[in-house]
Every structure is written in C-alpha cells, then in structure tokens.
Scaffold this motif. Structure first.
Motif, PDB file in Angstrom:
ATOM      1  N   THR A 141     -94.839  -7.019  44.436  1.00 27.57           N
ATOM      2  CA  THR A 141     -94.734  -5.590  44.730  1.00 27.57           C
ATOM      3  C   THR A 141     -95.515  -5.242  45.990  1.00 27.57           C
ATOM      4  N   GLU A 142     -96.708  -5.823  46.132  1.00 28.99           N
ATOM      5  CA  GLU A 142     -97.538  -5.558  47.304  1.00 28.99           C
ATOM      6  C   GLU A 142     -96.858  -6.011  48.594  1.00 28.99           C
ATOM      7  N   ILE A 143     -96.246  -7.183  48.577  1.00 30.99           N
ATOM      8  CA  ILE A 143     -95.591  -7.722  49.782  1.00 30.99           C
ATOM      9  C   ILE A 143     -94.340  -6.918  50.110  1.00 30.99           C
ATOM     10  N   HIS A 144     -93.624  -6.440  49.063  1.00 34.30           N
ATOM     11  CA  HIS A 144     -92.480  -5.561  49.308  1.00 34.30           C
ATOM     12  C   HIS A 144     -92.922  -4.353  50.127  1.00 34.30           C
ATOM     13  N   GLN A 145     -94.053  -3.798  49.783  1.00 28.81           N
ATOM     14  CA  GLN A 145     -94.557  -2.642  50.488  1.00 28.81           C
ATOM     15  C   GLN A 145     -94.987  -2.995  51.917  1.00 28.81           C
ATOM     16  N   GLN A 146     -95.598  -4.175  52.081  1.00 25.31           N
ATOM     17  CA  GLN A 146     -96.004  -4.608  53.417  1.00 25.31           C
ATOM     18  C   GLN A 146     -94.789  -4.763  54.342  1.00 25.31           C
ATOM     19  N   ILE A 147     -93.735  -5.334  53.799  1.00 26.66           N
ATOM     20  CA  ILE A 147     -92.507  -5.527  54.596  1.00 26.66           C
ATOM     21  C   ILE A 147     -91.943  -4.173  55.017  1.00 26.66           C
ATOM     22  N   GLU A 160     -86.988 -12.340  41.479  1.00 22.69           N
ATOM     23  CA  GLU A 160     -87.697 -11.347  42.269  1.00 22.69           C
ATOM     24  C   GLU A 160     -88.147 -11.923  43.613  1.00 22.69           C
ATOM     25  N   LEU A 161     -88.531 -13.205  43.616  1.00 22.81           N
ATOM     26  CA  LEU A 161     -88.911 -13.847  44.875  1.00 22.81           C
ATOM     27  C   LEU A 161     -87.709 -13.957  45.822  1.00 22.81           C
ATOM     28  N   ASN A 162     -86.566 -14.279  45.271  1.00 25.04           N
ATOM     29  CA  ASN A 162     -85.351 -14.360  46.096  1.00 25.04           C
ATOM     30  C   ASN A 162     -85.017 -12.988  46.702  1.00 25.04           C
ATOM     31  N   ALA A 163     -85.174 -11.922  45.900  1.00 19.85           N
ATOM     32  CA  ALA A 163     -84.917 -10.568  46.410  1.00 19.85           C
ATOM     33  C   ALA A 163     -85.917 -10.215  47.504  1.00 19.85           C
ATOM     34  N   LEU A 164     -87.180 -10.650  47.329  1.00 20.26           N
ATOM     35  CA  LEU A 164     -88.201 -10.393  48.335  1.00 20.26           C
ATOM     36  C   LEU A 164     -87.885 -11.132  49.636  1.00 20.26           C
ATOM     37  N   LYS A 165     -87.489 -12.379  49.507  1.00 16.94           N
ATOM     38  CA  LYS A 165     -87.139 -13.182  50.685  1.00 16.94           C
ATOM     39  C   LYS A 165     -85.945 -12.577  51.418  1.00 16.94           C
ATOM     40  N   GLU A 166     -84.951 -12.118  50.668  1.00 15.78           N
ATOM     41  CA  GLU A 166     -83.764 -11.515  51.277  1.00 15.78           C
ATOM     42  C   GLU A 166     -84.121 -10.225  52.008  1.00 15.78           C
ATOM     43  N   ALA A 167     -85.026  -9.419  51.435  1.00 13.86           N
ATOM     44  CA  ALA A 167     -85.437  -8.174  52.086  1.00 13.86           C
ATOM     45  C   ALA A 167     -86.117  -8.463  53.426  1.00 13.86           C
ATOM     46  N   ALA A 168     -86.985  -9.474  53.453  1.00 13.41           N
ATOM     47  CA  ALA A 168     -87.672  -9.843  54.696  1.00 13.41           C
ATOM     48  C   ALA A 168     -86.675 -10.344  55.740  1.00 13.41           C
ATOM     49  N   GLN A 169     -85.740 -11.191  55.302  1.00 10.47           N
ATOM     50  CA  GLN A 169     -84.761 -11.747  56.234  1.00 10.47           C
ATOM     51  C   GLN A 169     -83.860 -10.657  56.794  1.00 10.47           C
ATOM     52  N   ASN A 170     -83.440  -9.708  55.953  1.00  5.42           N
ATOM     53  CA  ASN A 170     -82.573  -8.618  56.404  1.00  5.42           C
ATOM     54  C   ASN A 170     -83.263  -7.749  57.446  1.00  5.42           C
ATOM     55  N   LYS A 171     -84.567  -7.443  57.208  1.00  3.55           N
ATOM     56  CA  LYS A 171     -85.288  -6.630  58.182  1.00  3.55           C
ATOM     57  C   LYS A 171     -85.430  -7.373  59.513  1.00  3.55           C
TER      58      LYS A 171
END
Length: 345
Positions: free
Chosen positions: A6-12, A58-69
């Motif tokens: 959750t914290e890294i999602h916010q950082q991204i 959840e890790l895969n969703a986090l990785k995808e969010a970072a890659q998309n940005k």
C-alpha cells in the motif's frame, strides 16, 4: 507485506516526473529488477503458504501500475522531443558567405550544340534510356548475329529468350530516338537527340561506361551527302572556330551507307600529338552517313521517295576539345576545384 505494498502504491502515485532524469530515477526505483518492487518479489518466499497467492496478485498489480506510469511519461517525453527539437546557435561564429554555383561543362556544351543546330532548323527529340533490342539494334540494320553488335559492349537488363528483339537493355546510342521519330512522324524530319548512353567499357582517361551523345537526323526529298558535309562543316566551325580544319574518312556503320567519320585538328596539342588524339594530331568528333534504305523501310518511309543523313557525336569528346580537358573522368568526379574553372562561362 500488505502495508508495504500500500505504501509503495502511494509512492508511485505521488512521484513527480518532469524530465528525463526523473523518469530514469523512477525506472530504477520501481521498474528495474533491483528496485523496491523487485525486493518485494524476492520476499514473497517468506509469506505463509496460504497468503502467498493473494500477495502475489497484489505484487503483480503493483508492478503493472509502475510500468504503466513509466510507459506513459516515456511516450509523452518522446512526443515532446519530436515536436520541439532544440537548436543551439553560436552567434559568435562568422557568417557563411553566399557562393554562386556554376553550370556543369557538359551542360554548357550540350546547350551550345543545341543552339548551333537550331540555327540550321533542327529541333530536339528525346526517348527512353531503357530500350528494347529492336530499337537499339534490329531496326538499325543490325542482324541478330551481325558482328557489328560486338562493337558495342551492352548492358543487358533482361534476356527474354525466343526473340532477340524483345531483350531489354541500356541504350548504347541515342539512335533509338531516330527510329521512334521516323515511325511516329512523316518526313520531312530534322532533329537532334541529345542524351545519356551506356556501354560496358573500362573507365579511363578516354572512355567511360556512362557518357553523353547527340545524334542528328535529316530525312526529306533529295537529301544528299553534300547536305551532310555542309551541316557538319558549319557545326565544327561554329563550335571550335573558323580556323578549325575538318577531314572526312570513309567508315562503316550498319545503319548508314555510305558512312564517314569526321575528324578535326586536335585543339589540345594543336596537331602536334598527345594522349587524347593518340599522337596523330587529329581527333574524331562524329560518325555520319546517309541513312541506309533498309532503315527507312523498316520505319515505314519510302526509300524511293525520301533520303536522309544521320550523324552522332560524344558530348564529352566535344567538351574535352573545347576546354582542353585531358581526362574524361573529371566530368563525373564532382571535384569542385575542377567545376569552379567554368564559372562565368
């Protein structure tokens, strides 16, 4: 693990990307294999078995969010770079002076040749450089096995087999235009045909595989050899000066009978002998003759009613003599030191 994700999602979401340096920092921190998300994947093995599947998703969703940005901002910066390329000017540099160009010597001589023959009533005709064997040889009285074909080393493009006249080639002379002219127009005909021609020859000071010719044709009633001589005498005097000496030598061409070659005194050595005139003092400038009746008949012209003469000359040869140039290769090397010598002509 859940709190960390959750914290890294916010950082991204909060990471500001305004230039390429920030984009690269984002890639290293969140997209690269050694970034924080990669560390979380490495720690997945320590998650209890029953929670591992949910955490992995959840890790895969986090990785995808970072890659998309990362992909989004990378595309934006590439698009902005294409639209606004920064050009830096050094205002302390001296200005570049404007320099006038010059017309190539071959173009100068070609224009002069056209001008001289225009005074005698000749117009200009043109035709294709990629030609069939029929127009380049057969219609000009070259039989299929005629030894005169060997006088010209030809660049063949396509050998069609069966009928030699259908073979395609790069024209070896501009006589193909004469044939097309006689086929498509009725006499009287009076025209010259300047253009590029091609022969498979070794390149030297006196020969090239690509060069330029101008050929002439005059067909009408009662045209005789004297008309041919007068025409070429006038041309030689106008091009090289009234003191130029001209001589005719009997020769052979399949498409003319009788045939003659025209020589003038070598203007480079003044008749003393040099490499251009092969140390004879004379230089050939043209081949000529009365159009063979077979050629006229091949083109649908009644040889009992009409006669004509034809001639051909190399523009490079004329240019070498006029400007006393000793090496044919200079015309195609594009050496500005050579070309600048013709400024103002």
């Amino acid at each position: 693990m859940q709190a960390k994700i959750t914290e890294i999602h916010q950082q991204i979401a909060d990471f500001q990307i305004e230039n390429k340096e920030q984009l690269e920092a984002f890639r290293i921190a969140y997209v690269g294999r050694k970034g924080v998300i990669g560390d979380l994947f490495d720690g997945l093995k320590n998650v209890p078995q029953e929670e591992r599947r949910a955490v992995g998703q959840e890790l895969n969703a986090l990785k995808e969010a970072a890659q998309n940005k990362f992909n989004e901002f990378q595309a934006l910066m590439e698009s902005a770079s294409d639209k606004s390329v920064a050009i830096e000017f050094d205002l302390t540099l001296p200005n570049i002076p404007n320099e006038n160009g010059t017309i190539h010597p071959l173009t100068l001589v070609r224009a002069r040749i056209i001008e001289i023959f225009a005074k005698m009533g000749f117009n200009v005709s043109d035709g294709p450089e990629i030609e069939s064997d029929f127009y380049n040889f057969t219609a000009l009285n070259f039989a299929e096995n005629h030894p005169a074909r060997e006088m010209q080393d030809t660049f063949f493009i396509e050998k069609k087999g069966g009928n030699v006249a259908d073979d395609m080639l790069l024209r070896t002379h501009t006589s193909n235009v004469q044939i097309r002219l006689m086929q498509n127009q009725k006499p009287p005909l009076r025209s010259i045909m300047p253009g590029r021609v091609y022969r498979n020859e070794a390149i030297s000071a006196r020969a090239h595989c690509l060069f330029h010719q101008v050929e002439g044709l005059y067909v009408d009633k009662n045209v005789g050899f004297k008309d041919l001589k007068d025409t070429l005498y006038y041309f030689a005097k106008e091009m090289f000066g009234q003191d130029t000496k001209v001589r005719y030598r009997p020769s052979y061409f399949p498409f003319t009978e009788p045939s003659a070659e025209i020589d003038i005194t070598c203007l480079i050595c003044k008749g003393k002998g040099c490499n251009v005139c092969k140390y004879t003092g004379w230089v050939e400038i043209a081949g000529s003759g009365m159009v063979d009746p077979n050629v006229l008949e091949q083109c649908g012209i009644d040889s009992q009613e009409y006669t004509g003469f034809a001639f051909g000359m190399g523009i490079e040869r004329i240019t070498m003599l006029k400007y006393q140039i000793k090496d044919l290769r200079l015309f195609t090397e594009n050496d500005v030191r050579f070309l600048r010598q013709f400024e103002g002509l």
